[in-house]
Write an enzyme that holds these catalytic residues in place. Structure first.
Site, PDB file in Angstrom:
ATOM      1  N   LYS A  17       1.967   1.898   2.808  1.00 57.21           N
ATOM      2  CA  LYS A  17       1.764   0.451   2.927  1.00 57.21           C
ATOM      3  C   LYS A  17       1.834   0.041   4.383  1.00 57.21           C
ATOM      4  O   LYS A  17       2.379   0.737   5.251  1.00 57.21           O
ATOM      5  CB  LYS A  17       2.809  -0.324   2.109  1.00 57.21           C
ATOM      6  CG  LYS A  17       4.272  -0.093   2.505  1.00 57.21           C
ATOM      7  CD  LYS A  17       4.771  -0.903   3.678  1.00 57.21           C
ATOM      8  CE  LYS A  17       6.266  -0.690   3.934  1.00 57.21           C
ATOM      9  NZ  LYS A  17       6.723  -1.249   5.239  1.00 57.21           N
ATOM     10  N   PHE A 106       5.950   2.979   7.046  1.00 53.82           N
ATOM     11  CA  PHE A 106       4.818   3.053   6.123  1.00 53.82           C
ATOM     12  C   PHE A 106       5.241   3.146   4.655  1.00 53.82           C
ATOM     13  O   PHE A 106       4.402   3.254   3.766  1.00 53.82           O
ATOM     14  CB  PHE A 106       3.931   4.249   6.464  1.00 53.82           C
ATOM     15  CG  PHE A 106       3.387   4.229   7.866  1.00 53.82           C
ATOM     16  CD1 PHE A 106       2.496   3.251   8.273  1.00 53.82           C
ATOM     17  CD2 PHE A 106       3.802   5.174   8.791  1.00 53.82           C
ATOM     18  CE1 PHE A 106       2.006   3.231   9.573  1.00 53.82           C
ATOM     19  CE2 PHE A 106       3.317   5.166  10.093  1.00 53.82           C
ATOM     20  CZ  PHE A 106       2.418   4.191  10.484  1.00 53.82           C
ATOM     21  N   ASP A 143      11.799  -1.973  -0.703  1.00 53.41           N
ATOM     22  CA  ASP A 143      10.351  -1.794  -0.743  1.00 53.41           C
ATOM     23  C   ASP A 143       9.859  -1.117  -2.017  1.00 53.41           C
ATOM     24  O   ASP A 143       8.650  -1.059  -2.252  1.00 53.41           O
ATOM     25  CB  ASP A 143       9.879  -0.948   0.453  1.00 53.41           C
ATOM     26  CG  ASP A 143       9.922  -1.717   1.763  1.00 53.41           C
ATOM     27  OD1 ASP A 143      10.174  -2.940   1.726  1.00 53.41           O
ATOM     28  OD2 ASP A 143       9.705  -1.097   2.817  1.00 53.41           O
TER      29      ASP A 143
END
Length: 293
Positions: A17, A106, A143
């Site tokens: 991401k 990421f 996340d």
């Protein structure tokens, strides 16, 4: 459901991401920071290979280049958490094939954990449902829920309050600087802006430059991050992702991103990935299949 064939290995995507912006708008009573961000899922990431066991054991097999200690490994914790919550007697063998750099912002570890939750829920036929899986994911990290839900999204709270967004098609030139600063250290930095005014989805959609609160903090601490951001800024709109040293620039088409990649200074580890609104993991799940392997 056992994609890849019952009793054998199945391969499941664990996408990376980007945070298209990230700001801190205050603190909660428990001391956690209140964030606002947009998660852009990518068509690129890790692969998690799974094989169901009937003896209840959770076994991790370490692929080449994977150096996370088992006691700290979110994929092992995710499998055991799902096992406990569902009260299943089944177990699993797990292999993570890493492409996402560790500590770059990421979302690699979080995505791997989410893939284990979602895929084993299918493979074990535990059927906890997306909401319950997202709640379990939040116990592993802020996340994880966005990867469990599998949609690019506007996020608030600690990152778990999600509103799915249909983002414009985009190609991203992504750079891994190799810089990894502990997240806790960054949140404690005296030069971090913790009380930015709250933004709205409309602010983001209108193209307001909302920025990343950690960019000035990392620039002041790392010449490599600063240099990478400056190099990207010569090619397109550049930004930091998450709280790691990863950077990116956005382009409207893959060909433009590939051309920019060719113009980067030598020595930078960089690649091109496409933004997606629906996670490759959820596309595999909806199709009722994952890759064999």
């Amino acid at each position: 459901m056992t994609p890849g064939g019952q009793g054998g290995w199945s391969a499941w995507p664990a996408p990376a991401k980007l945070n298209l912006f990230l700001r801190i708008v205050g603190r909660r009573p428990d001391g956690y920071h209140r964030l606002q961000t947009v998660f852009q899922l990518l068509d690129w990431g890790d692969t998690v290979r799974l094989r169901v066991r009937d003896d209840g054991l959770i076994r991790r097999q370490v692929a080449e280049g994977y150096a996370v200690p088992e006691a700290e490994d979110l994929v092992v914790r995710a499998a055991k958490l799902l096992q406990s919550a569902s009260k299943t007697s089944q177990g699993a063998d797990i292999v993570v094939e890493k492409k996402i750099p560790l500590g770059g912002g990421f979302g690699g570890g979080s995505s791997d954990a989410a893939t284990v939750l979602v895929a084993l829920d299918a493979l074990w036929d535990t059927r906890l449902g997306e909401d319950r899986l997202a709640d379990l994911g939040l116990q592993l990290g802020a996340d994880v829920p966005v990867f469990v839900r599998g949609r690019s999204a506007w996020a608030e709270g600690v990152g778990e309050l999600l509103t799915p967004l249909a983002l414009p098609p985009a190609a991203y030139l992504v750079v891994d600087t190799g810089v990894s600063v502990p997240t806790a250290e960054l949140f404690q930095a005296p030069d971090l802006t913790r009380d930015a005014p709250a933004a709205t989805i409309s602010d983001f959609v209108s193209g307001s430059a909302l920025g990343n609160a950690f960019e000035p903090v990392l620039r002041s601490r790392s010449e490599a991050v600063s240099a990478a951001l400056d190099a990207l800024a010569q090619l397109g709109p550049a930004a930091l992702t998450g709280t790691g040293g990863g950077c990116f620039a956005r382009f409207g088409a893959r060909a433009d991103a590939e051309a920019a990649l060719a113009r980067l200074p030598p020595g930078l580890r960089a690649w091109v990935a496409m933004g997606v609104d629906v996670s490759p993991l959820h596309r595999a799940l909806s199709a009722g299949r994952a890759g064999n392997g």
